[in-house]
Design a protein around this motif. Structure first.
Motif, mmCIF file in Angstrom:
data_model
loop_
_atom_site.group_PDB
_atom_site.id
_atom_site.type_symbol
_atom_site.label_atom_id
_atom_site.label_comp_id
_atom_site.label_asym_id
_atom_site.label_seq_id
_atom_site.Cartn_x
_atom_site.Cartn_y
_atom_site.Cartn_z
ATOM 1 N N ALA A 113 -111.430 15.331 20.484
ATOM 2 C CA ALA A 113 -112.112 16.435 21.155
ATOM 3 C C ALA A 113 -111.355 17.746 20.941
ATOM 4 C CB ALA A 113 -112.249 16.139 22.647
ATOM 5 N N ARG A 114 -110.024 17.673 20.967
ATOM 6 C CA ARG A 114 -109.213 18.878 20.750
ATOM 7 C C ARG A 114 -109.398 19.438 19.343
ATOM 8 N NH1 ARG A 114 -104.945 15.447 22.918
ATOM 9 N NH2 ARG A 114 -104.680 15.822 25.158
ATOM 10 N N SER A 115 -109.518 18.544 18.378
ATOM 11 C CA SER A 115 -109.595 18.974 16.969
ATOM 12 C C SER A 115 -111.025 19.123 16.456
ATOM 13 C CB SER A 115 -108.846 17.976 16.085
ATOM 14 O OG SER A 115 -109.441 16.676 16.161
ATOM 15 N N GLY A 116 -111.998 18.699 17.260
ATOM 16 C CA GLY A 116 -113.386 18.787 16.829
ATOM 17 C C GLY A 116 -113.731 17.810 15.725
ATOM 18 N N LEU B 196 -114.905 11.159 17.067
ATOM 19 C CA LEU B 196 -115.556 11.124 18.382
ATOM 20 C C LEU B 196 -116.663 10.080 18.402
ATOM 21 C CD1 LEU B 196 -115.861 14.956 19.062
ATOM 22 C CD2 LEU B 196 -114.569 13.353 20.479
ATOM 23 N N GLN B 197 -117.514 10.114 17.396
ATOM 24 C CA GLN B 197 -118.647 9.190 17.354
ATOM 25 C C GLN B 197 -118.178 7.744 17.228
ATOM 26 O OE1 GLN B 197 -121.590 10.201 14.428
ATOM 27 N NE2 GLN B 197 -122.967 8.530 14.990
ATOM 28 N N PHE C 11 -109.619 9.720 21.943
ATOM 29 C CA PHE C 11 -110.817 10.534 22.157
ATOM 30 C C PHE C 11 -110.426 11.975 22.480
ATOM 31 C CE2 PHE C 11 -114.553 12.042 24.506
ATOM 32 C CZ PHE C 11 -115.579 11.622 23.665
ATOM 33 N N ALA C 12 -109.377 12.138 23.291
ATOM 34 C CA ALA C 12 -108.919 13.482 23.652
ATOM 35 C C ALA C 12 -108.463 14.246 22.416
ATOM 36 C CB ALA C 12 -107.782 13.391 24.666
ATOM 37 N N GLU C 13 -107.733 13.582 21.535
ATOM 38 C CA GLU C 13 -107.260 14.238 20.317
ATOM 39 C C GLU C 13 -108.434 14.633 19.426
ATOM 40 O OE1 GLU C 13 -105.117 16.175 17.808
ATOM 41 O OE2 GLU C 13 -104.302 15.332 19.674
#
Length: 296
Positions: A186-189, A194-195, A182-184
């Motif tokens: 979030a970092r890359s958009g 994410l979903q 999830f962090a990765e």
């Protein structure tokens, strides 16, 4: 062992009780300092069991403080979430299985937030019995009630919390892998990623304390929460840094903006999907963790 050494040896236990009662590191420390002053002034000849005396005084002071805090929290702007506490070794190492069992369930942000449902005495009885494994005789003496009354209080508290507590235990490794992915994203958009990592009915709850923007209601749904993370990525760009660290016994995400801690995000998961996000943005409640990272 002199009186000071005896007290210092029990300080971690007293701090643990006060923090779980209040959800605030600062207030827990104030309670323990007050206990120390009373311990220093107490007549040792009248103390049959010093440890029991210290636990009793800590619990009663925490109950009194929590009663006052609950009145204040009724007027708190937005959602109130507990002050997060960085594990002593932070992200430096992986906890042992014993440490995971000891901390993860009974000190998580989700659990402390859940305890807010209980009245102060019920919270104390529940914690002493279910978390600190005190005998009912000890709980009764601490609260000044009968054992029968304490059994009833604990039973009712367990019933209040039953439906909201997780039905399955998620291993630290599974929790870490999910959050790392999830962090990765979030970092890359990566909106799709994410979903996909969020449950369809996932929730996000944020605490800004009236000092920074936060949602005044629960944000629900995988798509809406993923859109939020995407929007943050697009707005912040390279000024955003996301790190994993262990907070309150569980892996969590820390977001830094221009090098300053912006939020601590704690997650409830089923091991495969994220069920709930507790986002602490109140700068007052982030100050200790921010200071800890500033010293690294």
């Amino acid at each position: 062992m002199d009186d000071t050494q005896h007290f210092q040896g029990l300080r971690p236990r007293l701090q643990s009780i006060a923090y779980r009662m209040l959800g605030s590191v600062a207030e827990a420390e104030e309670v323990v300092q007050d206990v120390w002053l009373r311990w220093h002034a107490a007549d040792r000849a009248e103390l049959a069991t010093p440890e029991a005396w210290l636990v009793t005084v800590t619990t009663r002071l925490a109950i009194d403080r929590l009663r006052a805090a609950k009145l204040q929290r009724e007027h708190y702007p937005g959602f109130w979430l507990p002050e997060p506490q960085l594990d002593e070794d932070g992200a430096a190492s992986t906890p042992s299985p014993e440490q995971v069992l000891e901390r993860a369930d009974d000190i998580s942000v989700a659990f402390l937030a859940l305890l807010e449902r209980l009245a102060p005495e019920a919270r104390a009885a529940f914690l002493l019995r279910e978390v600190f494994e005190a005998e009912y005789a000890e709980v009764a003496k601490t609260l000044g009630k009968t054992e029968a009354a304490c059994r009833q209080i604990v039973s009712r508290a367990k019933a209040q919390l039953k439906d909201a507590r997780p039905r399955q235990v998620v291993s630290a490794d599974a929790h870490y892998r999910l959050l790392a992915g999830f962090a990765e994203a979030a970092r890359s958009g990566d909106f799709a990623r994410l979903q996909s990592l969020l449950a369809e009915d996932a929730e996000l709850i944020s605490d800004g304390g009236g000092k920074v923007p936060s949602f005044g209601k629960v944000l629900r749904g995988a798509a809406r929460i993923a859109q939020l993370y995407l929007a943050v990525h697009m707005r912040l760009g390279s000024t955003q840094r996301i790190e994993l660290a262990r907070v309150n016994g569980q892996w969590s995400l820390l977001r830094f903006v221009d090098g300053r801690l912006e939020s601590v995000q704690a997650f409830e998961t089923d091991g495969a999907r994220i069920l709930r996000v507790h986002t602490q943005r109140n700068p007052d409640k982030l100050a200790r963790i921010a200071a800890a990272f500033a010293q690294r």
